[in-house]
Write a protein that holds these residues in place. Structure first.
Motif, PDB file in Angstrom:
ATOM      1  N   GLN A 149     -22.295   4.258  37.559  1.00 53.08           N
ATOM      2  CA  GLN A 149     -21.507   3.080  37.933  1.00 53.08           C
ATOM      3  C   GLN A 149     -22.468   1.926  38.201  1.00 53.08           C
ATOM      4  O   GLN A 149     -23.581   2.141  38.668  1.00 53.08           O
ATOM      5  CB  GLN A 149     -20.685   3.362  39.209  1.00 53.08           C
ATOM      6  N   LYS A 150     -22.015   0.726  37.944  1.00 51.04           N
ATOM      7  CA  LYS A 150     -22.858  -0.447  38.161  1.00 51.04           C
ATOM      8  C   LYS A 150     -23.189  -0.580  39.652  1.00 51.04           C
ATOM      9  O   LYS A 150     -22.285  -0.711  40.479  1.00 51.04           O
ATOM     10  CB  LYS A 150     -22.135  -1.695  37.668  1.00 51.04           C
ATOM     11  N   PRO A 151     -24.473  -0.555  40.002  1.00 51.88           N
ATOM     12  CA  PRO A 151     -24.859  -0.698  41.407  1.00 51.88           C
ATOM     13  C   PRO A 151     -24.509  -2.085  41.943  1.00 51.88           C
ATOM     14  O   PRO A 151     -24.397  -3.052  41.182  1.00 51.88           O
ATOM     15  CB  PRO A 151     -26.374  -0.502  41.390  1.00 51.88           C
ATOM     16  N   GLU A 152     -24.391  -2.164  43.248  1.00 53.03           N
ATOM     17  CA  GLU A 152     -24.011  -3.424  43.886  1.00 53.03           C
ATOM     18  C   GLU A 152     -24.999  -4.546  43.583  1.00 53.03           C
ATOM     19  O   GLU A 152     -24.614  -5.643  43.213  1.00 53.03           O
ATOM     20  CB  GLU A 152     -23.900  -3.204  45.399  1.00 53.03           C
ATOM     21  N   LYS A 153     -26.279  -4.290  43.734  1.00 51.35           N
ATOM     22  CA  LYS A 153     -27.289  -5.325  43.484  1.00 51.35           C
ATOM     23  C   LYS A 153     -27.948  -5.056  42.137  1.00 51.35           C
ATOM     24  O   LYS A 153     -29.114  -4.697  42.057  1.00 51.35           O
ATOM     25  CB  LYS A 153     -28.318  -5.336  44.607  1.00 51.35           C
ATOM     26  N   PHE A 154     -27.183  -5.262  41.079  1.00 55.30           N
ATOM     27  CA  PHE A 154     -27.656  -5.000  39.718  1.00 55.30           C
ATOM     28  C   PHE A 154     -27.710  -6.304  38.961  1.00 55.30           C
ATOM     29  O   PHE A 154     -26.724  -7.026  38.870  1.00 55.30           O
ATOM     30  CB  PHE A 154     -26.692  -4.024  39.019  1.00 55.30           C
ATOM     31  N   ASN A 155     -28.887  -6.641  38.435  1.00 55.06           N
ATOM     32  CA  ASN A 155     -29.081  -7.895  37.720  1.00 55.06           C
ATOM     33  C   ASN A 155     -29.702  -7.585  36.355  1.00 55.06           C
ATOM     34  O   ASN A 155     -30.919  -7.562  36.206  1.00 55.06           O
ATOM     35  CB  ASN A 155     -29.984  -8.830  38.528  1.00 55.06           C
ATOM     36  N   SER A 156     -28.853  -7.342  35.370  1.00 52.77           N
ATOM     37  CA  SER A 156     -29.310  -6.936  34.047  1.00 52.77           C
ATOM     38  C   SER A 156     -30.081  -8.052  33.348  1.00 52.77           C
ATOM     39  O   SER A 156     -29.593  -9.167  33.222  1.00 52.77           O
ATOM     40  CB  SER A 156     -28.119  -6.527  33.191  1.00 52.77           C
ATOM     41  N   LYS A 157     -31.290  -7.723  32.883  1.00 50.89           N
ATOM     42  CA  LYS A 157     -32.115  -8.674  32.133  1.00 50.89           C
ATOM     43  C   LYS A 157     -31.802  -8.605  30.641  1.00 50.89           C
ATOM     44  O   LYS A 157     -32.015  -9.554  29.915  1.00 50.89           O
ATOM     45  CB  LYS A 157     -33.594  -8.383  32.340  1.00 50.89           C
ATOM     46  N   PHE A 158     -31.316  -7.429  30.172  1.00 47.65           N
ATOM     47  CA  PHE A 158     -31.023  -7.221  28.754  1.00 47.65           C
ATOM     48  C   PHE A 158     -30.205  -5.943  28.594  1.00 47.65           C
ATOM     49  O   PHE A 158     -29.952  -5.242  29.574  1.00 47.65           O
ATOM     50  CB  PHE A 158     -32.319  -7.146  27.928  1.00 47.65           C
ATOM     51  N   GLU A 159     -29.807  -5.668  27.361  1.00 52.30           N
ATOM     52  CA  GLU A 159     -29.098  -4.436  27.039  1.00 52.30           C
ATOM     53  C   GLU A 159     -29.924  -3.658  26.023  1.00 52.30           C
ATOM     54  O   GLU A 159     -30.576  -4.247  25.158  1.00 52.30           O
ATOM     55  CB  GLU A 159     -27.726  -4.723  26.433  1.00 52.30           C
ATOM     56  N   VAL A 160     -29.875  -2.339  26.122  1.00 48.68           N
ATOM     57  CA  VAL A 160     -30.592  -1.450  25.218  1.00 48.68           C
ATOM     58  C   VAL A 160     -29.577  -0.485  24.611  1.00 48.68           C
ATOM     59  O   VAL A 160     -28.618  -0.082  25.275  1.00 48.68           O
ATOM     60  CB  VAL A 160     -31.699  -0.675  25.977  1.00 48.68           C
ATOM     61  N   VAL A 161     -29.804  -0.137  23.340  1.00 49.24           N
ATOM     62  CA  VAL A 161     -28.986   0.867  22.665  1.00 49.24           C
ATOM     63  C   VAL A 161     -29.895   2.023  22.257  1.00 49.24           C
ATOM     64  O   VAL A 161     -31.084   1.836  21.999  1.00 49.24           O
ATOM     65  CB  VAL A 161     -28.278   0.293  21.418  1.00 49.24           C
ATOM     66  N   SER A 162     -29.322   3.216  22.224  1.00 55.86           N
ATOM     67  CA  SER A 162     -30.054   4.387  21.744  1.00 55.86           C
ATOM     68  C   SER A 162     -29.077   5.285  21.011  1.00 55.86           C
ATOM     69  O   SER A 162     -27.859   5.133  21.139  1.00 55.86           O
ATOM     70  CB  SER A 162     -30.716   5.139  22.896  1.00 55.86           C
ATOM     71  N   CYS A 163     -29.644   6.241  20.255  1.00 57.11           N
ATOM     72  CA  CYS A 163     -28.781   7.099  19.460  1.00 57.11           C
ATOM     73  C   CYS A 163     -29.318   8.521  19.419  1.00 57.11           C
ATOM     74  O   CYS A 163     -30.493   8.736  19.108  1.00 57.11           O
ATOM     75  CB  CYS A 163     -28.683   6.551  18.041  1.00 57.11           C
ATOM     76  N   PHE A 164     -28.438   9.467  19.720  1.00 52.24           N
ATOM     77  CA  PHE A 164     -28.729  10.865  19.449  1.00 52.24           C
ATOM     78  C   PHE A 164     -28.344  11.088  17.993  1.00 52.24           C
ATOM     79  O   PHE A 164     -27.194  11.288  17.657  1.00 52.24           O
ATOM     80  CB  PHE A 164     -27.963  11.791  20.390  1.00 52.24           C
ATOM     81  N   PHE A 165     -29.337  10.975  17.129  1.00 53.34           N
ATOM     82  CA  PHE A 165     -29.205  11.147  15.686  1.00 53.34           C
ATOM     83  C   PHE A 165     -29.386  12.640  15.463  1.00 53.34           C
ATOM     84  O   PHE A 165     -30.479  13.169  15.625  1.00 53.34           O
ATOM     85  CB  PHE A 165     -30.301  10.316  15.010  1.00 53.34           C
ATOM     86  N   GLU A 166     -28.308  13.331  15.123  1.00 54.58           N
ATOM     87  CA  GLU A 166     -28.306  14.792  15.160  1.00 54.58           C
ATOM     88  C   GLU A 166     -28.054  15.400  13.786  1.00 54.58           C
ATOM     89  O   GLU A 166     -27.232  14.909  13.013  1.00 54.58           O
ATOM     90  CB  GLU A 166     -27.225  15.245  16.143  1.00 54.58           C
ATOM     91  N   GLN A 167     -28.761  16.496  13.539  1.00 53.91           N
ATOM     92  CA  GLN A 167     -28.570  17.270  12.312  1.00 53.91           C
ATOM     93  C   GLN A 167     -28.741  18.741  12.646  1.00 53.91           C
ATOM     94  O   GLN A 167     -29.753  19.127  13.233  1.00 53.91           O
ATOM     95  CB  GLN A 167     -29.586  16.846  11.257  1.00 53.91           C
ATOM     96  N   ASP A 168     -27.767  19.550  12.280  1.00 57.89           N
ATOM     97  CA  ASP A 168     -27.831  21.005  12.495  1.00 57.89           C
ATOM     98  C   ASP A 168     -28.167  21.363  13.946  1.00 57.89           C
ATOM     99  O   ASP A 168     -28.980  22.252  14.206  1.00 57.89           O
ATOM    100  CB  ASP A 168     -28.847  21.656  11.548  1.00 57.89           C
ATOM    101  N   GLY A 169     -27.569  20.647  14.900  1.00 57.63           N
ATOM    102  CA  GLY A 169     -27.777  20.950  16.310  1.00 57.63           C
ATOM    103  C   GLY A 169     -29.091  20.445  16.881  1.00 57.63           C
ATOM    104  O   GLY A 169     -29.419  20.743  18.028  1.00 57.63           O
ATOM    105  N   LYS A 170     -29.846  19.699  16.086  1.00 54.91           N
ATOM    106  CA  LYS A 170     -31.123  19.164  16.560  1.00 54.91           C
ATOM    107  C   LYS A 170     -31.060  17.641  16.558  1.00 54.91           C
ATOM    108  O   LYS A 170     -30.421  17.036  15.703  1.00 54.91           O
ATOM    109  CB  LYS A 170     -32.271  19.637  15.663  1.00 54.91           C
ATOM    110  N   ILE A 171     -31.744  17.043  17.522  1.00 51.66           N
ATOM    111  CA  ILE A 171     -31.802  15.583  17.602  1.00 51.66           C
ATOM    112  C   ILE A 171     -33.175  15.114  17.140  1.00 51.66           C
ATOM    113  O   ILE A 171     -34.167  15.837  17.229  1.00 51.66           O
ATOM    114  CB  ILE A 171     -31.502  15.066  19.032  1.00 51.66           C
ATOM    115  N   LEU A 172     -33.196  13.887  16.625  1.00 49.87           N
ATOM    116  CA  LEU A 172     -34.444  13.298  16.152  1.00 49.87           C
ATOM    117  C   LEU A 172     -35.164  12.639  17.316  1.00 49.87           C
ATOM    118  O   LEU A 172     -34.595  11.797  18.010  1.00 49.87           O
ATOM    119  CB  LEU A 172     -34.161  12.254  15.067  1.00 49.87           C
ATOM    120  N   LEU A 173     -36.422  13.031  17.509  1.00 52.85           N
ATOM    121  CA  LEU A 173     -37.276  12.377  18.495  1.00 52.85           C
ATOM    122  C   LEU A 173     -38.407  11.675  17.762  1.00 52.85           C
ATOM    123  O   LEU A 173     -38.968  12.210  16.791  1.00 52.85           O
ATOM    124  CB  LEU A 173     -37.864  13.375  19.486  1.00 52.85           C
TER     125      LEU A 173
END
Length: 144
Positions: free
Chosen positions: A5-29
């Motif tokens: 949950q968004k904390p009370e004193k939260f001041n976002s500088k930017f947004e980040v996206v990520s992806c669990f890119f998955e194949q056959d039960g494995k994720i790409l790292l």
């Protein structure tokens, strides 16, 4: 530290996206280059949302830049959004899921990454991961 949950004193500088890119039960790292922030650690395809982008546009761009795989925005599933607080800044972190249904040659962005591996979420927890990725893996894969 991540928060569901968004904390009370939260001041976002930017947004980040990520992806669990998955194949056959494995994720790409992806293994980050030493000179990058959090260098020599492992992470999933990810990056900042750029001006004029929404999170779906950003993750489609980042996935293609970092792996060579082009995907339509409607192919991603939003797993969730968390709120991250570091001592120096706060940011919003959107995590997506993309199941790969056929083999694809991974072409890493060599300026940013030096290697890649497919591994199960459990195996990934044994790697030196970027901060809080372990918590996201546990959260979205229901691991303890």
């Amino acid at each position: 530290m991540i928060h569901l949950q968004k904390p009370e004193k939260f001041n976002s500088k930017f947004e980040v996206v990520s992806c669990f890119f998955e194949q056959d039960g494995k994720i790409l790292l992806l293994h980050r280059q030493d000179h990058k922030p959090q260098g020599n650690t492992w992470g999933v395809p990810a990056g900042k949302v750029e001006d004029g982008e929404n999170p779906l546009q950003a993750i489609a761009r980042e996935l293609e830049e970092e792996t060579g795989y082009g995907a339509d925005e409607d192919q991603f599933k939003l797993l969730g959004t968390v709120f991250v607080q570091y001592p120096d800044y706060d940011f919003i972190y959107h995590t997506f899921y993309f199941p790969l249904t056929e083999n694809h040659e991974i072409i890493i962005e060599s300026k940013a990454h030096k290697a890649f591996e497919w591994m199960t979420p459990e195996e990934a927890l044994n790697k030196d991961l970027i901060p809080d990725l372990d918590n996201c893996i546990k959260l979205y894969y229901n691991l303890s």
